[in-house]
Design an enzyme around this catalytic site. Structure first.
Site, PDB file in Angstrom:
ATOM      1  N   ILE A  54      -6.524  -8.288  -0.762  1.00 16.32           N
ATOM      2  CA  ILE A  54      -6.987  -7.217   0.624  1.00 16.32           C
ATOM      3  C   ILE A  54      -7.490  -6.153   0.343  1.00 16.32           C
ATOM      4  O   ILE A  54      -8.426  -5.933   0.908  1.00 16.32           O
ATOM      5  CB  ILE A  54      -6.057  -7.038   1.225  1.00 16.32           C
ATOM      6  CG1 ILE A  54      -5.803  -6.323   2.870  1.00 16.32           C
ATOM      7  CG2 ILE A  54      -4.560  -5.901   0.502  1.00 16.32           C
ATOM      8  CD1 ILE A  54      -5.394  -5.773   3.744  1.00 16.32           C
ATOM      9  N   TYR A 142       5.754   4.393   3.937  1.00 19.70           N
ATOM     10  CA  TYR A 142       5.564   3.188   4.826  1.00 19.70           C
ATOM     11  C   TYR A 142       5.597   4.201   6.053  1.00 19.70           C
ATOM     12  O   TYR A 142       4.339   3.124   7.434  1.00 19.70           O
ATOM     13  CB  TYR A 142       7.112   3.006   5.366  1.00 19.70           C
ATOM     14  CG  TYR A 142       6.624   1.435   6.285  1.00 19.70           C
ATOM     15  CD1 TYR A 142       7.691   1.709   7.168  1.00 19.70           C
ATOM     16  CD2 TYR A 142       6.865   0.072   5.533  1.00 19.70           C
ATOM     17  CE1 TYR A 142       8.033   0.079   7.956  1.00 19.70           C
ATOM     18  CE2 TYR A 142       6.397  -1.125   6.511  1.00 19.70           C
ATOM     19  CZ  TYR A 142       6.690  -0.816   7.879  1.00 19.70           C
ATOM     20  OH  TYR A 142       6.996  -2.186   8.367  1.00 19.70           O
ATOM     21  N   LYS A 146       1.773   3.920   8.428  1.00 17.80           N
ATOM     22  CA  LYS A 146       1.867   2.946   9.863  1.00 17.80           C
ATOM     23  C   LYS A 146       1.344   3.539  10.757  1.00 17.80           C
ATOM     24  O   LYS A 146       0.612   3.121  11.842  1.00 17.80           O
ATOM     25  CB  LYS A 146       3.154   2.798  10.093  1.00 17.80           C
ATOM     26  CG  LYS A 146       3.678   0.860   9.789  1.00 17.80           C
ATOM     27  CD  LYS A 146       2.847  -0.055   9.052  1.00 17.80           C
ATOM     28  CE  LYS A 146       3.667  -1.167   8.787  1.00 17.80           C
ATOM     29  NZ  LYS A 146       2.137  -2.773   8.845  1.00 17.80           N
TER      30      LYS A 146
END
Ligand code: VAH
Length: 313
Positions: A54, A142, A146
């Site tokens: 990615i 995290y 997000k």
């Protein structure tokens, strides 16, 4: 055609299988993987897989062009507890990766699904009936990635018209592919101890409440949001969706209704306990209900019964 980035993860494996079933002949689902050996047999047998990094935008662009991709499910992420051990890597995968996906989607007019999480909320977000729109100051890398991912995805929709959509998943429970490094993993691990007749040593405190969802519902949400009528969407990134909210004590009691002598003891892991306490107890999902008709099907007892029937130790 559909490209699934992260097709060998907890969500990816089941989403790839479900989408191949759902699309049938109307489209091809390419299972993106980073390590060939991790592609499960049944995914290799039911359709094509393609190696993806990615962080390599040129390679991603080539794949999208070559396979005429019009929808990208971007499931690449480092989950909450693991991310705390290497925040810079978590950022690269979560955000540099997402930016690559959004830039390629802008160029080739792809729709993009990137899951968010209850982890996007923080200690200052309301804990009960956590609103769709409220203060979001997560205290984990995290969660930071997000929230940033949600804002970046909304920006690409408003600025460039990229069809980005997303749901904030609660802890996901499944028996096909174990989760990797999450704070909610205890609610999966507990079943493996139960079916082995072993006492479960729980790293999360007995009264710590969190949102959860059974994987069949999560897969359906990921498909339904992408097929929703865009004219009806007031929000896009990212919808609160949940199914149940329970504590370790409550899921242990639900398991004991099937396995009466099931035992649980608590050895709190400060890292994961701290993360769990910073997340909501129960989210309000009225926007998903009104804007695209979301409705969970598996509640606690149905999930426990199905897990105990299917978990293979
Ligand atoms: C985690 N299972 O625990 C993931 C998820 C809502 C939790 O983000 O990090």
């Amino acid at each position: 055609n559909v490209l699934i980035i992260g097709s060998t993860g907890q969500i990816g494996t089941e989403l790839t299988a479900a989408l191949r079933e759902h699309l049938g002949k109307s489209g091809t689902v390419y299972a993106g993987y980073t390590k060939r050996r991790s592609v499960p047999e049944y995914l290799q047998k039911t359709g094509p897989s393609v190696e993806i990094d990615i962080l390599d935008r040129d390679a991603l662009e080539k794949i999208v062009e070559t396979y005429q991709i019009d929808t990208i499910y971007n499931l690449a992420a480092v989950l909450s507890a693991t991310a705390e051990k290497d925040p810079v890597n978590a950022w690269h995968v979560g955000i540099d990766g997402l930016l690559n996906v959004l830039e390629v989607a802008r160029k080739y007019n792809c729709a993009v699904f990137t899951p968010s999480s209850i982890g996007a909320f923080g200690p200052s977000s309301p804990k009960v009936n956590t609103p769709q729109d409220c203060v979001m100051r997560p205290t984990t890398i995290y969660g930071v990635s997000k929230v940033t991912g949600e804002l970046l995805s909304d920006y690409y929709f408003k600025r460039f018209g990229v069809d980005t959509r997303s749901v904030r998943f609660p802890g996901l429970i499944s028996y096909t592919t174990p989760p990797g490094g999450g704070t909610t993993d205890y609610a999966v691990d507990i079943f493996y101890s139960a079916v082995e007749g072993e006492k479960f040593v729980c790293p999360i405190g007995p009264d710590t409440k969190m949102d959860f969802m059974y994987m069949p519902d999560a897969i359906r949400a990921a498909i339904e949001i992408m097929e929703a009528d865009s004219a009806k969407l007031v929000h896009r990134n990212s919808f609160n969706v949940t199914a149940m909210s329970f504590t370790p004590k409550e899921i242990a009691e639900a398991i004991r209704r099937h396995i009466p002598d099931f035992q649980i003891e608590y050895q709190i892991d400060p890292l994961r306990q701290g993360i769990a306490e910073s997340w909501p107890d129960f989210m309000d999902q009225s926007c998903a209900e009104t804007e695209w008709g979301w409705e969970p099907r598996y509640l606690l007892d149905a999930m426990v019964e199905d897990m105990l029937k299917n978990v293979v130790p």
